[in-house]
Motif scaffolding. Structure first.
Motif, mmCIF file in Angstrom:
data_model
loop_
_atom_site.group_PDB
_atom_site.id
_atom_site.type_symbol
_atom_site.label_atom_id
_atom_site.label_comp_id
_atom_site.label_asym_id
_atom_site.label_seq_id
_atom_site.Cartn_x
_atom_site.Cartn_y
_atom_site.Cartn_z
ATOM 1 N N ARG A 55 -12.851 -4.839 0.980
ATOM 2 C CA ARG A 55 -11.833 -5.414 1.865
ATOM 3 C C ARG A 55 -11.434 -4.436 2.961
ATOM 4 O O ARG A 55 -11.140 -4.843 4.093
ATOM 5 C CB ARG A 55 -10.603 -5.819 1.056
ATOM 6 C CG ARG A 55 -10.811 -7.011 0.149
ATOM 7 C CD ARG A 55 -11.187 -8.272 0.913
ATOM 8 N NE ARG A 55 -12.620 -8.351 1.178
ATOM 9 C CZ ARG A 55 -13.178 -9.096 2.121
ATOM 10 N NH1 ARG A 55 -12.412 -9.777 2.947
ATOM 11 N NH2 ARG A 55 -14.475 -9.131 2.289
ATOM 12 N N TYR B 68 -5.503 -0.305 0.064
ATOM 13 C CA TYR B 68 -4.717 -1.485 0.420
ATOM 14 C C TYR B 68 -3.574 -1.135 1.360
ATOM 15 O O TYR B 68 -3.177 -1.957 2.196
ATOM 16 C CB TYR B 68 -4.206 -2.183 -0.841
ATOM 17 C CG TYR B 68 -5.233 -3.116 -1.437
ATOM 18 C CD1 TYR B 68 -5.539 -4.331 -0.827
ATOM 19 C CD2 TYR B 68 -5.930 -2.785 -2.597
ATOM 20 C CE1 TYR B 68 -6.487 -5.182 -1.356
ATOM 21 C CE2 TYR B 68 -6.886 -3.632 -3.135
ATOM 22 C CZ TYR B 68 -7.163 -4.826 -2.504
ATOM 23 O OH TYR B 68 -8.114 -5.667 -3.021
ATOM 24 N N PHE C 272 -3.331 -3.114 5.054
ATOM 25 C CA PHE C 272 -2.193 -3.829 5.603
ATOM 26 C C PHE C 272 -1.602 -3.114 6.814
ATOM 27 O O PHE C 272 -0.971 -3.753 7.659
ATOM 28 C CB PHE C 272 -1.148 -4.052 4.510
ATOM 29 C CG PHE C 272 -1.597 -5.041 3.470
ATOM 30 C CD1 PHE C 272 -1.766 -6.380 3.800
ATOM 31 C CD2 PHE C 272 -1.897 -4.637 2.185
ATOM 32 C CE1 PHE C 272 -2.205 -7.291 2.864
ATOM 33 C CE2 PHE C 272 -2.338 -5.541 1.240
ATOM 34 C CZ PHE C 272 -2.498 -6.882 1.579
ATOM 35 N N ARG D 7 -1.364 -5.054 10.291
ATOM 36 C CA ARG D 7 -0.127 -5.076 11.070
ATOM 37 C C ARG D 7 -0.395 -4.714 12.526
ATOM 38 O O ARG D 7 0.118 -5.378 13.440
ATOM 39 C CB ARG D 7 0.884 -4.101 10.453
ATOM 40 C CG ARG D 7 2.242 -4.084 11.135
ATOM 41 C CD ARG D 7 3.209 -3.196 10.362
ATOM 42 N NE ARG D 7 2.755 -1.816 10.352
ATOM 43 C CZ ARG D 7 3.021 -0.933 11.335
ATOM 44 N NH1 ARG D 7 3.723 -1.330 12.397
ATOM 45 N NH2 ARG D 7 2.602 0.306 11.260
ATOM 46 N N PHE E 294 -2.574 -14.696 9.892
ATOM 47 C CA PHE E 294 -3.524 -13.737 9.359
ATOM 48 C C PHE E 294 -4.942 -14.223 9.606
ATOM 49 O O PHE E 294 -5.225 -15.420 9.597
ATOM 50 C CB PHE E 294 -3.328 -13.550 7.850
ATOM 51 C CG PHE E 294 -2.154 -12.705 7.494
ATOM 52 C CD1 PHE E 294 -2.035 -11.420 7.979
ATOM 53 C CD2 PHE E 294 -1.172 -13.213 6.655
ATOM 54 C CE1 PHE E 294 -0.949 -10.628 7.632
ATOM 55 C CE2 PHE E 294 -0.087 -12.431 6.308
ATOM 56 C CZ PHE E 294 0.023 -11.145 6.801
ATOM 57 N N THR F 72 -8.005 -10.810 6.357
ATOM 58 C CA THR F 72 -6.724 -10.288 5.906
ATOM 59 C C THR F 72 -6.145 -11.144 4.787
ATOM 60 O O THR F 72 -5.531 -10.636 3.847
ATOM 61 C CB THR F 72 -5.736 -10.221 7.087
ATOM 62 O OG1 THR F 72 -6.335 -9.487 8.159
ATOM 63 C CG2 THR F 72 -4.450 -9.538 6.672
ATOM 64 N N LYS F 73 -6.353 -12.463 4.886
ATOM 65 C CA LYS F 73 -5.906 -13.357 3.811
ATOM 66 C C LYS F 73 -6.600 -12.996 2.506
ATOM 67 O O LYS F 73 -5.972 -12.963 1.435
ATOM 68 C CB LYS F 73 -6.203 -14.812 4.168
ATOM 69 C CG LYS F 73 -5.285 -15.405 5.225
ATOM 70 C CD LYS F 73 -5.663 -16.850 5.496
ATOM 71 C CE LYS F 73 -4.762 -17.468 6.547
ATOM 72 N NZ LYS F 73 -5.142 -18.871 6.844
ATOM 73 N N LYS G 290 -5.159 -9.872 1.142
ATOM 74 C CA LYS G 290 -3.838 -10.119 0.568
ATOM 75 C C LYS G 290 -3.966 -10.732 -0.822
ATOM 76 O O LYS G 290 -3.277 -10.315 -1.765
ATOM 77 C CB LYS G 290 -3.047 -11.048 1.484
ATOM 78 C CG LYS G 290 -1.629 -11.325 1.009
ATOM 79 C CD LYS G 290 -0.898 -12.225 1.994
ATOM 80 C CE LYS G 290 0.522 -12.516 1.512
ATOM 81 N NZ LYS G 290 1.253 -13.412 2.470
ATOM 82 N N THR G 291 -4.854 -11.719 -0.970
ATOM 83 C CA THR G 291 -5.051 -12.372 -2.263
ATOM 84 C C THR G 291 -5.559 -11.389 -3.310
ATOM 85 O O THR G 291 -5.054 -11.321 -4.435
ATOM 86 C CB THR G 291 -6.044 -13.531 -2.129
ATOM 87 O OG1 THR G 291 -5.533 -14.473 -1.181
ATOM 88 C CG2 THR G 291 -6.261 -14.227 -3.463
ATOM 89 N N GLY H 80 -5.295 -8.224 -3.197
ATOM 90 C CA GLY H 80 -4.247 -7.242 -3.438
ATOM 91 C C GLY H 80 -3.284 -7.719 -4.516
ATOM 92 O O GLY H 80 -2.805 -6.924 -5.336
#
Length: 340
Positions: free
Chosen positions: A131, A216, A220, A224, A247, A251-252, A255-256, A258
């Motif tokens: 990721r 991670y 992020f 950002r 996003f 990035t999605k 996030k998932t 993460g």
């Protein structure tokens, strides 16, 4: 395998009635115990079923044969083994503390239980690396990360996990007493001495978790900055103020995954924190049992997280449960046609 000793609601007898030197059997009875065994058995069945859905989905649909999904597949295989082997064996140990399958099977179960744990951490670490590259360098991601390279990393991760566990269990007798001590016939217990708890804490928890936390955090942070850049371009182009930028798909996904990592760590932290304050912990202690099942439950949580955040997983599950995967060319269906 976790085996717990209670001082009530039990009938004392030998594990092997014909052998008076065998271990004393402790049979747990009562409504509360029956409810507990039923609940844990249900969790075991759900873990197997849900992770099978993940494995079938990624294996069957060609569109899902991506590097990231291969890593999710590796994680699902480890979680499946937890539900298929670790959980049932643990439940057997809770019903009565006897081991009826011999020393070889005992060692095999201990190895499988521990290898799946370390392999899960390897998969989660590889997912974090995957990721990070996808978000930080999306243009060259497809060149750096391929299916074949990912497959090599997965095989290497499982092999390294097996090698570490074999060393952990067998090859350090010069440093410490044997980690597997059979006191009586019918026992399958792993004793872990405090020095090895420290080693295991560093190798299988602190190191991979530090890597994941750092990656991670960087992911992020990059996301950002990307959102700020996109917002700036849109504002200057359309002369309007935007407070939120959607996003990207990468990035999605980060996030998932993460969230998967956070759930995994939340289930593991109590066990490792307790190991720092217990000088000699055996796999039949009550503490080990409680925290061990907390770890096992994380194997059930991952597919639920996918179901909540991954539309392709929900779509594939519908095809599987309705048996439409047996139709010709079903493997070439577009899982993303209604998404993104």
């Amino acid at each position: 395998m976790s085996i717990t000793t209670y001082q009530h609601n039990m009938t004392v007898q030998y594990c092997f009635p014909e052998d008076n030197s065998s271990c004393i059997k402790e049979v747990r009875t009562g409504t509360g115990n029956i409810f507990l065994f039923t609940l844990l058995s249900f969790i075991s069945v759900c873990t197997v079923f849900l992770n099978l859905l993940v494995i079938i989905s990624i294996s069957h649909f060609k569109q899902l044969h991506t590097p990231t999904n291969l890593l999710i597949l590796s994680l699902a295989v480890a979680d499946l083994l937890v539900g298929l082997i670790a959980m049932p064996v643990n439940i057997m140990g809770l019903i009565d503390n006897c081991w009826y399958f011999g020393n070889i099977a005992c060692v095999a179960v201990l190895v499988i239980n521990n290898v799946t744990t370390v392999a899960s951490l390897c998969s989660l670490t590889f997912i974090a690396v995957d990721r990070y590259i996808a978000v930080n360098d999306p243009l060259s991601y497809s060149i750096k990360i391929t299916v074949s390279k990912t497959s090599v990393f997965i095989v290497s991760g499982w092999f390294s996990s097996l090698l570490y566990i074999l060393i952990f269990l067998y090859f350090n007798d010069d440093l410490l007493p044997s980690l597997i001590m059979i006191r009586c016939h019918g026992e399958c217990v792993m004793y872990v001495k405090y020095p090895w708890m420290t080693v295991d804490l560093i190798v299988t928890f602190v190191t991979p978790c530090s890597i994941m936390f750092i990656l991670y955090s960087l992911i992020f942070n990059v996301a950002r900055h990307q959102a700020i850049a996109v917002r700036s371009v849109i504002n200057s182009t359309f002369n309007r103020q935007l407070t939120k930028v959607p996003f990207t798909s990468e990035t999605k996904a980060a996030k998932t995954l993460g969230i998967v990592v956070c759930v995994y760590l939340a289930c593991w932290i109590p066990f490792y924190l307790s190991s720092l304050f217990v000088e000699n912990m055996s796999s039949f202690s009550l503490l080990w049992t409680v925290f061990g099942w907390l770890i096992y439950i994380s194997s059930s949580m991952n597919p639920l997280i996918y179901a909540i955040f991954y539309p392709w997983f929900r779509a594939s599950v519908k095809y599987i449960l309705t048996c439409r995967i047996f139709q010709s060319s079903s493997s070439r269906l577009n899982m993303f046609q209604k998404h993104f």
